[in-house]
Design an enzyme around this catalytic site. Structure first.
Site, PDB file in Angstrom:
ATOM      1  N   ASP A   1       1.263  -1.243   0.547  1.00 51.68           N
ATOM      2  CA  ASP A   1      -0.463   0.289   0.070  1.00 51.68           C
ATOM      3  C   ASP A   1       1.116   0.947  -0.635  1.00 51.68           C
ATOM      4  OD1 ASP A   1       0.711  -0.328   2.615  1.00 51.68           O
ATOM      5  OD2 ASP A   1      -0.922  -1.093   3.345  1.00 51.68           O
TER       6      ASP A   1
ATOM      7  N   ASN B   1      -7.733  -2.424  14.305  1.00 52.79           N
ATOM      8  CA  ASN B   1      -9.053  -2.737  13.948  1.00 52.79           C
ATOM      9  C   ASN B   1      -9.194  -4.061  12.418  1.00 52.79           C
ATOM     10  OD1 ASN B   1      -7.857  -1.499  11.949  1.00 52.79           O
ATOM     11  ND2 ASN B   1      -9.254  -0.597  11.223  1.00 52.79           N
TER      12      ASN B   1
ATOM     13  N   HIS C   1      -7.306  -4.189  10.519  1.00 49.48           N
ATOM     14  CA  HIS C   1      -6.970  -4.481   9.134  1.00 49.48           C
ATOM     15  C   HIS C   1      -5.353  -4.992   8.146  1.00 49.48           C
ATOM     16  CE1 HIS C   1      -4.927  -0.732   9.363  1.00 49.48           C
ATOM     17  NE2 HIS C   1      -3.933  -1.264   9.989  1.00 49.48           N
TER      18      HIS C   1
ATOM     19  N   GLU D   1      -9.852  -2.002   5.006  1.00 52.01           N
ATOM     20  CA  GLU D   1     -10.289  -1.613   6.279  1.00 52.01           C
ATOM     21  C   GLU D   1     -11.347  -2.038   7.159  1.00 52.01           C
ATOM     22  OE1 GLU D   1      -8.050  -0.074   8.294  1.00 52.01           O
ATOM     23  OE2 GLU D   1      -8.075   1.645   7.674  1.00 52.01           O
TER      24      GLU D   1
HETATM   25  C1  F6R Z   1       1.429  -1.324   6.107  1.00 57.25           C
HETATM   26  C2  F6R Z   1       0.545  -2.165   6.294  1.00 57.25           C
HETATM   27  C3  F6R Z   1      -0.529  -1.960   7.645  1.00 57.25           C
HETATM   28  C4  F6R Z   1       0.267  -2.270   8.663  1.00 57.25           C
HETATM   29  C5  F6R Z   1      -0.872  -2.215  10.327  1.00 57.25           C
HETATM   30  C6  F6R Z   1       0.148  -2.465  11.128  1.00 57.25           C
HETATM   31  O1  F6R Z   1       2.126  -1.387   5.142  1.00 57.25           O
HETATM   32  O2  F6R Z   1      -0.422  -2.477   4.887  1.00 57.25           O
HETATM   33  O3  F6R Z   1      -1.322  -2.808   7.095  1.00 57.25           O
HETATM   34  O4  F6R Z   1       0.662  -3.390   8.801  1.00 57.25           O
HETATM   35  O5  F6R Z   1      -1.512  -0.999   9.913  1.00 57.25           O
HETATM   36  O6  F6R Z   1       1.287  -0.812  11.510  1.00 57.25           O
HETATM   37  P1  F6R Z   1       1.676  -1.255  12.497  1.00 57.25           P
HETATM   38  O7  F6R Z   1       2.648  -2.467  12.500  1.00 57.25           O
HETATM   39  O8  F6R Z   1       2.966  -0.286  12.494  1.00 57.25           O
HETATM   40  O9  F6R Z   1       1.215  -1.702  14.338  1.00 57.25           O
END
Ligand code: F6R
Length: 243
Positions: A67, A136, A138, A143
């Site tokens: 992403d 959440n 994701h 989301e």
């Molecule tokens: C990042 C991504 C997100 C993160 C998720 C967890 O490329 O796709 O889904 O993996 O938000 O983020 P952290 O690791 O910062 O807790």
């Protein structure tokens, strides 16, 4: 789903790096699906260490990131493009032309998402996809929603994700409101998936992901249907699973 329980974040990171290293050794021109965020940083550090020690050659490796924020240019220090340069690509011998990330500066969302799906198809699909987990549920920026998204698309970030990502920006207003992300369908097409989860703050959602119903309200719960998922999580993250 295979579950590796590790003592802490460091062991999670080392275990994940060993699995990526094995993938590269088995198939030197493999396609790695990569994630950003705090979770994989330790794994990237370990991969850099293995490369510097002469154990890991990225010269034929190809990569595709999950992403990117919509509206940030590549040189913005919070873009995922910038993150990948600083946390991995600049430190290993991967060829820049072999790395792929959605282009956040492209204003035409439809065109950019179609372009990225075509890139993934041209690569022949992802061999090993690394995922972190949002609070959440994701994965990528998929989301909680009423349906699972099939392909790369543009999403409006939820208030909770904006709040979680606030720590990386000076002010909350600076956090982008939209992102381009691989869809759940795109992620599920990867041959193998590596889900990394660390910390007690993820223990409730991890329990829902692994042991709750499969629902687009908890996007990562779809992984229960994938034939080859390895979860590497530390004790703190797994603490609600066995209680
Ligand atoms: C990042 C991504 C997100 C993160 C998720 C967890 O490329 O796709 O889904 O993996 O938000 O983020 P952290 O690791 O910062 O807790």
């Amino acid at each position: 789903m295979r579950i590796y329980r590790t003592a802490d974040y460091q062991e999670m990171s080392r275990t994940a790096a060993m699995i990526l290293a094995a993938q590269i050794q088995i198939k030197p021109d493999c396609v790695l699906g990569l994630a950003t965020g705090s979770t994989p940083v330790g794994m990237y550090e370990e991969l850099i260490r293995l490369h510097r020690a002469g154990h890991l050659d990225f010269s034929d490796v190809r990569s595709a990131n999950l992403d990117e924020y919509r509206g940030l240019t590549r040189d913005h220090d919070q873009s995922y493009y910038y993150f990948m340069q600083k946390n991995l690509f600049e430190h290993v011998n991967i060829k820049p032309e072999n790395t792929h990330i959605p282009d956040g500066s492209c204003p035409d969302a439809e065109a950019e998402c179609a372009r990225y799906e075509a890139v993934l198809a041209q690569l022949g699909g992802v061999d090993l996809q690394v995922l972190g987990l949002g609070h959440n549920g994701h994965i990528g920026f998929n989301e909680p929603a009423d349906a699972f998204a099939k392909a790369t698309h543009c999403v409006d970030l939820t208030a909770s994700t904006i709040k979680a990502n606030r720590r990386f920006f000076e002010r909350e207003e600076d956090v982008p409101r939209q992102a381009y992300t691989m869809g759940i369908g795109t992620i599920m097409r990867a041959a193998k998936i590596l889900l990394l989860v660390s910390g007690a703050d993820k223990s409730d959602i991890l329990r829902e992901v692994v042991a709750g119903p499969v629902t687009p309200q908890v996007p990562a719960s779809i992984l229960q249907f994938h034939p080859d998922v390895t979860l590497i999580a530390d004790e703190a993250a797994l603490s609600r699973l066995h209680s």
